[in-house]
Design a protein around this motif. Structure first.
Motif, PDB file in Angstrom:
ATOM      1  N   ARG A 118      48.351  10.550  26.724  1.00 67.19           N
ATOM      2  CA  ARG A 118      47.939  10.574  28.142  1.00 67.19           C
ATOM      3  C   ARG A 118      46.714  11.478  28.328  1.00 67.19           C
ATOM      4  NH1 ARG A 118      51.219   7.904  31.500  1.00 67.19           N
ATOM      5  NH2 ARG A 118      53.427   7.599  30.963  1.00 67.19           N
ATOM      6  N   ALA A 119      46.699  12.599  27.621  1.00 64.32           N
ATOM      7  CA  ALA A 119      45.555  13.514  27.714  1.00 64.32           C
ATOM      8  C   ALA A 119      44.296  12.875  27.129  1.00 64.32           C
ATOM      9  CB  ALA A 119      45.872  14.819  27.000  1.00 64.32           C
TER      10      ALA A 119
ATOM     11  N   GLU B 236      57.887  11.635  22.404  1.00 60.82           N
ATOM     12  CA  GLU B 236      57.560  12.383  23.623  1.00 60.82           C
ATOM     13  C   GLU B 236      56.282  13.198  23.423  1.00 60.82           C
ATOM     14  OE1 GLU B 236      59.611  15.605  26.721  1.00 60.82           O
ATOM     15  OE2 GLU B 236      60.795  14.723  25.095  1.00 60.82           O
ATOM     16  N   TRP B 237      56.156  13.812  22.227  1.00 63.34           N
ATOM     17  CA  TRP B 237      54.928  14.555  21.923  1.00 63.34           C
ATOM     18  C   TRP B 237      53.733  13.604  21.873  1.00 63.34           C
ATOM     19  CZ3 TRP B 237      56.217  18.584  17.503  1.00 63.34           C
ATOM     20  CH2 TRP B 237      57.267  19.414  17.952  1.00 63.34           C
TER      21      TRP B 237
ATOM     22  N   GLU C 206      45.386  21.192  26.756  1.00 65.66           N
ATOM     23  CA  GLU C 206      45.034  21.278  28.172  1.00 65.66           C
ATOM     24  C   GLU C 206      43.618  21.811  28.413  1.00 65.66           C
ATOM     25  OE1 GLU C 206      47.493  24.928  26.984  1.00 65.66           O
ATOM     26  OE2 GLU C 206      47.563  22.741  26.715  1.00 65.66           O
TER      27      GLU C 206
ATOM     28  N   GLU D 166      53.412  10.791  23.476  1.00 63.82           N
ATOM     29  CA  GLU D 166      53.091  10.387  24.849  1.00 63.82           C
ATOM     30  C   GLU D 166      52.212  11.440  25.536  1.00 63.82           C
ATOM     31  OE1 GLU D 166      55.173   9.853  29.232  1.00 63.82           O
ATOM     32  OE2 GLU D 166      56.449  10.074  27.452  1.00 63.82           O
ATOM     33  N   THR D 167      52.604  12.686  25.431  1.00 64.99           N
ATOM     34  CA  THR D 167      51.852  13.767  26.086  1.00 64.99           C
ATOM     35  C   THR D 167      50.404  13.801  25.594  1.00 64.99           C
ATOM     36  OG1 THR D 167      53.854  15.101  26.305  1.00 64.99           O
ATOM     37  CG2 THR D 167      51.747  16.255  26.453  1.00 64.99           C
ATOM     38  N   THR D 168      50.239  13.707  24.283  1.00 66.75           N
ATOM     39  CA  THR D 168      48.888  13.757  23.708  1.00 66.75           C
ATOM     40  C   THR D 168      48.082  12.533  24.100  1.00 66.75           C
ATOM     41  OG1 THR D 168      49.757  14.992  21.811  1.00 66.75           O
ATOM     42  CG2 THR D 168      47.582  14.013  21.566  1.00 66.75           C
TER      43      THR D 168
ATOM     44  N   THR E 218      48.549  12.362  16.704  1.00 70.95           N
ATOM     45  CA  THR E 218      49.392  11.399  17.419  1.00 70.95           C
ATOM     46  C   THR E 218      50.049  10.407  16.462  1.00 70.95           C
ATOM     47  OG1 THR E 218      48.017  11.546  19.405  1.00 70.95           O
ATOM     48  CG2 THR E 218      49.394   9.604  19.188  1.00 70.95           C
TER      49      THR E 218
END
Length: 361
Positions: free
Chosen positions: A245-246, A238-239, A211, A241-243, A228
């Protein structure tokens, strides 16, 4: 197949004693001579770096005989005299003008010692080294021994660095070429190994939480991208995806990349993969549509470019009948114009940034 390196014109001095010595003995003798030449190379690099304000400088260590023999076998058909980096150094220049200034300073300061300046990979009509790297090499003779100064451009050095050279050597050693998908390198690893790699990856990015990343934190962006791949291969979608998108957000913010760059589109492809693995089909379709629109845009640009080329092909035959030498003349004039513009730009930069070179002549 044949090795282009085997035709290398520059070699170490051949001594009569070498006729009765093994390759291993010759390599050891060259190592000893490199040790004698090293202090002189240090002084030269200090002078260049001091004059041009370079901070990234490295000299040595001398290449050992075993490494020289392996390189000779790999590139020069076993000829250890063609290994010219027993005694070696590296300099990192800020940009092309600084490289030009360095070459001029080297010519004026120790020109008679220079045996070769290799700029081939920096020329637009020449290929890069494996992996896309481009640099400059100066070979000079010190104490009857050929030494090598490796000159790197800062923008490329930032990407490559020492770790990149280690990776480059491993790729050559194991004949590993570029992967179409970089994550293919993880194929065949068991889950235990993958889990250990994830722990190592987490440690690598621990000092820069996701973040807090900014678009210019290139090293950490690449580290998170590598992580990733581990997430995707380990089933941690899910992990991933989060990375992803960032990372997409950061690439879109970058003034040098943006939302339509191929790197950003590649991240979208991995994001679609992570979403489908989680059964988030609606979100995956939105991402897929974005990728499709980008592909359509590229296809349209290609068609327009081909149409323009076609118009040239239609007109050129008629023009060549009227003036058969027109194309060659235009190409020659274009090159001359570019050369004049380059020289003019260099003279201006030289006057502003490297006025001290006038005193070195």
């Amino acid at each position: 197949g044949g090795n282009i390196g085997a035709e290398k014109p520059l070699t170490q001095v051949h001594r009569d004693d070498y006729d009765n010595m093994s390759n291993s003995a010759i390599a050891k003798d060259l190592v000893q001579r490199a040790e004698v030449a090293l202090p002189s190379l240090v002084e030269i690099c200090k002078a260049l770096a001091g004059s041009l304000g370079m901070e990234e400088v490295g000299v040595g260590p001398v290449k050992d005989a075993g490494a020289a023999l392996r390189k000779a076998e790999k590139k020069y058909e076993g000829d250890v005299l063609k290994v010219t980096d027993y005694c070696r150094a590296l300099l990192v220049v800020k940009d092309f003008p600084t490289l030009l200034a360095l070459l001029e300073l080297a010519r004026d300061s120790f020109g008679p010692l220079i045996r070769r300046v290799k700029l081939s990979t920096l020329k637009t009509d020449r290929g890069s080294k494996p992996g896309g790297y481009r640099d400059c090499i100066i070979n000079l003779e010190l104490k009857d021994h050929i030494c090598e100064i490796h000159i790197h451009l800062w923008p490329m050095w930032v990407v490559c660095g020492v770790d990149g050279f280690r990776h480059y050597r491993h790729c050559l050693e194991y004949s590993t070429d570029t992967f179409g998908d970089p994550f293919e390198a993880l194929a065949g690893l068991d889950r235990k190994t993958m889990a250990e790699l994830i722990v190592m990856a987490e440690e690598a990015v621990a000092d820069m939480p996701l973040e807090t990343l900014e678009w210019y934190h290139e090293k950490f962006i690449l580290d998170y991208f590598a992580e990733t791949g581990l997430f995707l291969h380990h089933g941690l979608h899910e992990w991933a995806e989060t990375t992803l998108r960032a990372l997409i957000k950061l690439r879109c913010q970058s003034p040098d990349i943006g939302p339509d760059h191929h790197e950003t589109i590649t991240l979208y492809r991995y994001l679609e993969q992570a979403l489908r693995a989680q059964k988030k089909n609606e979100e995956a379709e939105e991402v897929a549509h974005r990728i499709f629109k980008n592909k359509q845009q590229k296809r349209t640009e290609k068609v327009e470019a081909e149409r323009s080329l076609w118009n040239q092909w239609v007109m050129e035959p008629f023009e060549s009948i009227v003036d058969p030498n027109k194309k060659e003349r235009e190409e020659e004039e274009k090159i001359k114009k570019e050369v004049r513009a380059s020289k003019k730009a260099w003279r201006k930069i030289r006057e502003e940034r490297f006025k001290f070179l006038d005193g070195a002549e």
